[in-house]
Design an enzyme around this catalytic site. Structure first.
Site, PDB file in Angstrom:
ATOM      1  N   TYR A 137       0.852  -1.189   0.000  1.00 19.58           N
ATOM      2  CA  TYR A 137       0.000   0.000   0.000  1.00 19.58           C
ATOM      3  C   TYR A 137       0.888   1.239   0.000  1.00 19.58           C
ATOM      4  O   TYR A 137       1.796   1.360   0.825  1.00 19.58           O
ATOM      5  CB  TYR A 137      -0.931   0.042   1.222  1.00 19.58           C
ATOM      6  CG  TYR A 137      -1.964   1.135   1.092  1.00 19.58           C
ATOM      7  CD1 TYR A 137      -3.233   0.847   0.609  1.00 19.58           C
ATOM      8  CD2 TYR A 137      -1.652   2.457   1.386  1.00 19.58           C
ATOM      9  CE1 TYR A 137      -4.178   1.853   0.433  1.00 19.58           C
ATOM     10  CE2 TYR A 137      -2.574   3.470   1.212  1.00 19.58           C
ATOM     11  CZ  TYR A 137      -3.842   3.161   0.732  1.00 19.58           C
ATOM     12  OH  TYR A 137      -4.759   4.164   0.539  1.00 19.58           O
ATOM     13  N   GLN A 171     -10.802  -0.043   0.738  1.00 17.71           N
ATOM     14  CA  GLN A 171     -11.197  -0.912  -0.367  1.00 17.71           C
ATOM     15  C   GLN A 171      -9.980  -1.564  -1.032  1.00 17.71           C
ATOM     16  O   GLN A 171     -10.050  -2.710  -1.486  1.00 17.71           O
ATOM     17  CB  GLN A 171     -12.028  -0.147  -1.402  1.00 17.71           C
ATOM     18  CG  GLN A 171     -11.354   1.030  -2.081  1.00 17.71           C
ATOM     19  CD  GLN A 171     -11.524   2.337  -1.322  1.00 17.71           C
ATOM     20  OE1 GLN A 171     -11.723   2.341  -0.116  1.00 17.71           O
ATOM     21  NE2 GLN A 171     -11.443   3.451  -2.041  1.00 17.71           N
ATOM     22  N   ASN A 224      -3.431   6.007   6.012  1.00 15.40           N
ATOM     23  CA  ASN A 224      -4.165   6.801   6.999  1.00 15.40           C
ATOM     24  C   ASN A 224      -4.927   5.898   7.963  1.00 15.40           C
ATOM     25  O   ASN A 224      -4.767   4.678   7.960  1.00 15.40           O
ATOM     26  CB  ASN A 224      -5.093   7.800   6.298  1.00 15.40           C
ATOM     27  CG  ASN A 224      -6.166   7.109   5.456  1.00 15.40           C
ATOM     28  OD1 ASN A 224      -6.457   5.926   5.630  1.00 15.40           O
ATOM     29  ND2 ASN A 224      -6.761   7.856   4.542  1.00 15.40           N
ATOM     30  N   SER A 243       5.191   9.004  14.133  1.00 11.14           N
ATOM     31  CA  SER A 243       6.649   8.929  14.031  1.00 11.14           C
ATOM     32  C   SER A 243       7.311   9.466  15.299  1.00 11.14           C
ATOM     33  O   SER A 243       6.780  10.356  15.962  1.00 11.14           O
ATOM     34  CB  SER A 243       7.114   9.722  12.813  1.00 11.14           C
ATOM     35  OG  SER A 243       8.471   9.483  12.556  1.00 11.14           O
ATOM     36  N   GLN A 279      11.129  14.778  12.434  1.00 14.93           N
ATOM     37  CA  GLN A 279       9.996  13.893  12.713  1.00 14.93           C
ATOM     38  C   GLN A 279       8.749  14.684  13.078  1.00 14.93           C
ATOM     39  O   GLN A 279       7.631  14.298  12.736  1.00 14.93           O
ATOM     40  CB  GLN A 279      10.349  12.904  13.830  1.00 14.93           C
ATOM     41  CG  GLN A 279      11.489  11.969  13.462  1.00 14.93           C
ATOM     42  CD  GLN A 279      11.311  11.334  12.101  1.00 14.93           C
ATOM     43  OE1 GLN A 279      10.369  10.581  11.873  1.00 14.93           O
ATOM     44  NE2 GLN A 279      12.210  11.648  11.174  1.00 14.93           N
ATOM     45  N   GLU A 287      11.352   4.685  18.066  1.00 15.60           N
ATOM     46  CA  GLU A 287      11.441   4.263  16.665  1.00 15.60           C
ATOM     47  C   GLU A 287      12.822   4.616  16.103  1.00 15.60           C
ATOM     48  O   GLU A 287      13.509   3.772  15.535  1.00 15.60           O
ATOM     49  CB  GLU A 287      10.339   4.978  15.866  1.00 15.60           C
ATOM     50  CG  GLU A 287      10.353   4.670  14.381  1.00 15.60           C
ATOM     51  CD  GLU A 287       9.371   5.536  13.609  1.00 15.60           C
ATOM     52  OE1 GLU A 287       9.089   5.182  12.444  1.00 15.60           O
ATOM     53  OE2 GLU A 287       8.893   6.561  14.142  1.00 15.60           O
ATOM     54  N   GLU A 297      -0.258 -37.834  28.160  1.00 17.84           N
ATOM     55  CA  GLU A 297      -1.272 -36.844  27.811  1.00 17.84           C
ATOM     56  C   GLU A 297      -2.616 -37.481  27.474  1.00 17.84           C
ATOM     57  O   GLU A 297      -3.575 -36.791  27.156  1.00 17.84           O
ATOM     58  CB  GLU A 297      -0.798 -35.984  26.628  1.00 17.84           C
ATOM     59  CG  GLU A 297       0.393 -35.093  26.971  1.00 17.84           C
ATOM     60  CD  GLU A 297       0.810 -34.192  25.823  1.00 17.84           C
ATOM     61  OE1 GLU A 297       0.267 -34.349  24.707  1.00 17.84           O
ATOM     62  OE2 GLU A 297       1.674 -33.322  26.030  1.00 17.84           O
ATOM     63  N   HIS A 316      -1.716 -41.043  19.140  1.00 16.80           N
ATOM     64  CA  HIS A 316      -0.365 -40.499  18.990  1.00 16.80           C
ATOM     65  C   HIS A 316       0.666 -41.553  19.402  1.00 16.80           C
ATOM     66  O   HIS A 316       1.648 -41.811  18.696  1.00 16.80           O
ATOM     67  CB  HIS A 316      -0.187 -39.256  19.883  1.00 16.80           C
ATOM     68  CG  HIS A 316      -0.766 -37.997  19.339  1.00 16.80           C
ATOM     69  ND1 HIS A 316      -2.107 -37.798  19.201  1.00 16.80           N
ATOM     70  CD2 HIS A 316      -0.162 -36.843  18.917  1.00 16.80           C
ATOM     71  CE1 HIS A 316      -2.329 -36.583  18.714  1.00 16.80           C
ATOM     72  NE2 HIS A 316      -1.159 -35.973  18.535  1.00 16.80           N
TER      73      HIS A 316
END
Length: 435
Positions: free
Chosen positions: A135, A196, A219, A242, A264, A332, A420, A425
């Site tokens: 994106y 979308q 956003n 940021s 920043q 960051e 168990e 198994h």
């Protein structure tokens, strides 16, 4: 312009921990209306495919086309953009891409295996994802650097197909973004944005292929959509505002530090810039530089809001205490603007990226240093890492028992399985035990 009064803290004050916690607090809860809107969009895209994508593209980006295929830009269009941008921009993108590629090639993980004393083969098979979705914000917030930082690691990892989505509101196309896509080797580009686009990448439509992982900034609608589709696909992270934290010994030009903090703060009003120093007079000097330089900045209003509400100047006893406070914050971006950064970095445990020395501006890391600029925010550097080649690879365990190994370890598995209460198994392992 009125001077900014930046929050001042001292690590020796009795309420420092609570004051710091208040400073760092950031509400990442999703607005109820945004959540409802995003869920509606995702449902529509999942159930109606291309038709829903076309409707939302017309509604939000004011683009009306007959089919989603018209929203795809072919490789020729990407190359045309690369040829159209100014030569200095093309050279800068190519130089940045070369450095990013060179750095990330060193991260590439290889499959491995070994054989134990019974002849049993154990190992790990490293496989790239088949398809990754990228994106990219459109309109005014166009970031060709993000194209390079997200697409190049995917290609280095061996991802067969990188599908990029980028909104083009009112049909406005950013050639520098398309040029970056050409340089990075992006395979397909669709001019679709918003929730979308995330839905189309996650679920697939008649025209847009479903991907295995979605990366890239966006956003609040994009971030919310990524959160919603996680589990159907992988995502890189949910990024907060940021951040930059600078540790300085007081010997760097205060104008340099002020501008590093601005770098920043200019992203948005919620961005956070923090300076830590044992030199109180230096903190005063940087604050003076901030107010001197602020009127010269194009994004001065955003910077002023960010610095006034979320920035801080923190006084500490020494650089070791500075490192301890930094580890508490887990920033960051962390600049070690000190005489001996190599010594101080040994005390740093949590940071997305560490910038060593007075000449290493964080801005270089955003564009062309080589390491990735997609970094953990909001304290998540305590357990997260920068985006890298490893994010586009997955690992499968390899297990191949010999007859001797099946006999020896089958006896162990039998005891554990019966303990168990899982008889099938146990018997499955026991069939391979030699009498």
């Amino acid at each position: 312009m009125t001077d900014i009064n930046i929050t001042r803290l001292n690590a020796s004050q009795s309420d420092f921990d609570s004051a710091l916690a208040k400073l760092l607090a950031w509400d990442d809860s999703v607005d109820h209306q945004v959540n409802e809107s995003v869920r509606h969009i995702l449902h529509e895209v999942k159930t109606r495919g291309d038709a829903a994508v076309l409707e939302f593209t017309e509604k939000f980006d004011r683009l009306k086309v007959r089919g989603v295929a018209e929203l795809e830009m072919d490789q020729g269009r990407l190359q045309k953009a690369l040829d159209a941008i100014p030569q200095d921009q093309r050279i800068a993108l190519e130089k940045a891409a070369d450095r990013i590629r060179d750095y990330h090639e060193r991260q590439n993980q290889q499959s491995w295996q070994y054989e134990d004393e019974d002849g049993t083969v154990l190992g790990q098979k490293v496989t790239p994802l088949d398809r990754a979705g990228l994106y990219v914000p459109g309109g005014k917030a166009a970031y060709p650097s993000s194209v390079l930082m997200n697409a190049i690691p995917a290609k280095v990892a061996g991802v067969s197909e990188v599908v990029m989505v980028v909104p083009t509101p009112d049909g406005v196309v950013n050639d520098m973004v398309l040029a970056a896509a050409a340089i990075a080797g992006v395979d397909r580009v669709f001019t679709v944005g918003g929730a979308q686009a995330v839905g189309a990448l996650a679920y697939g439509t008649e025209t847009i292929p479903a991907v295995d992982k979605i990366v890239g900034p966006g956003n609040i609608f994009v971030a919310t959509a990524k959160r919603e589709v996680f589990g159907t696909v992988g995502i890189d992270m949910i990024a907060g505002p940021s951040e930059i934290l600078v540790i300085c010994d007081g010997q760097t030009d205060p104008d340099w530090i002020a501008m590093d903090l601005f770098s920043q703060a200019e992203h948005d009003e919620q961005a956070q810039s923090i300076l830590i120093s044992p030199d109180a007079a230096f903190l005063d000097a940087v604050e003076a530089s901030v107010n001197k330089l602020l009127p010269t900045m194009e994004r001065s209003e955003i910077i002023a809001e960010s610095m006034g509400s979320r920035a801080a100047l923190i006084e500490v006893a020494d650089l070791s205490e500075a490192a301890a406070v930094s580890n508490r914050i887990a920033p960051e971006h962390l600049e070690l603007s000190v005489e001996n950064p190599e010594a101080l970095v040994e005390e740093i445990r949590h940071a997305g990226a560490i910038f060593m020395g007075r000449f290493t501006a964080e801005a270089l890391g955003d564009y062309c240093a080589g390491p990735n600029h997609v970094l953990p925010t909001s304290g998540t550097a305590r357990f997260s890492s920068p985006l890298g080649v490893y994010d586009f690879q997955k690992r499968s365990s390899i297990i191949g028992f010999s007859a001797a190994g099946a006999d020896r370890m089958g006896r162990v598995a039998s005891v554990l399985a019966r303990g168990e209460g899982l008889t099938a198994h146990a018997r499955s392992a026991e069939y391979r035990i030699e009498d």
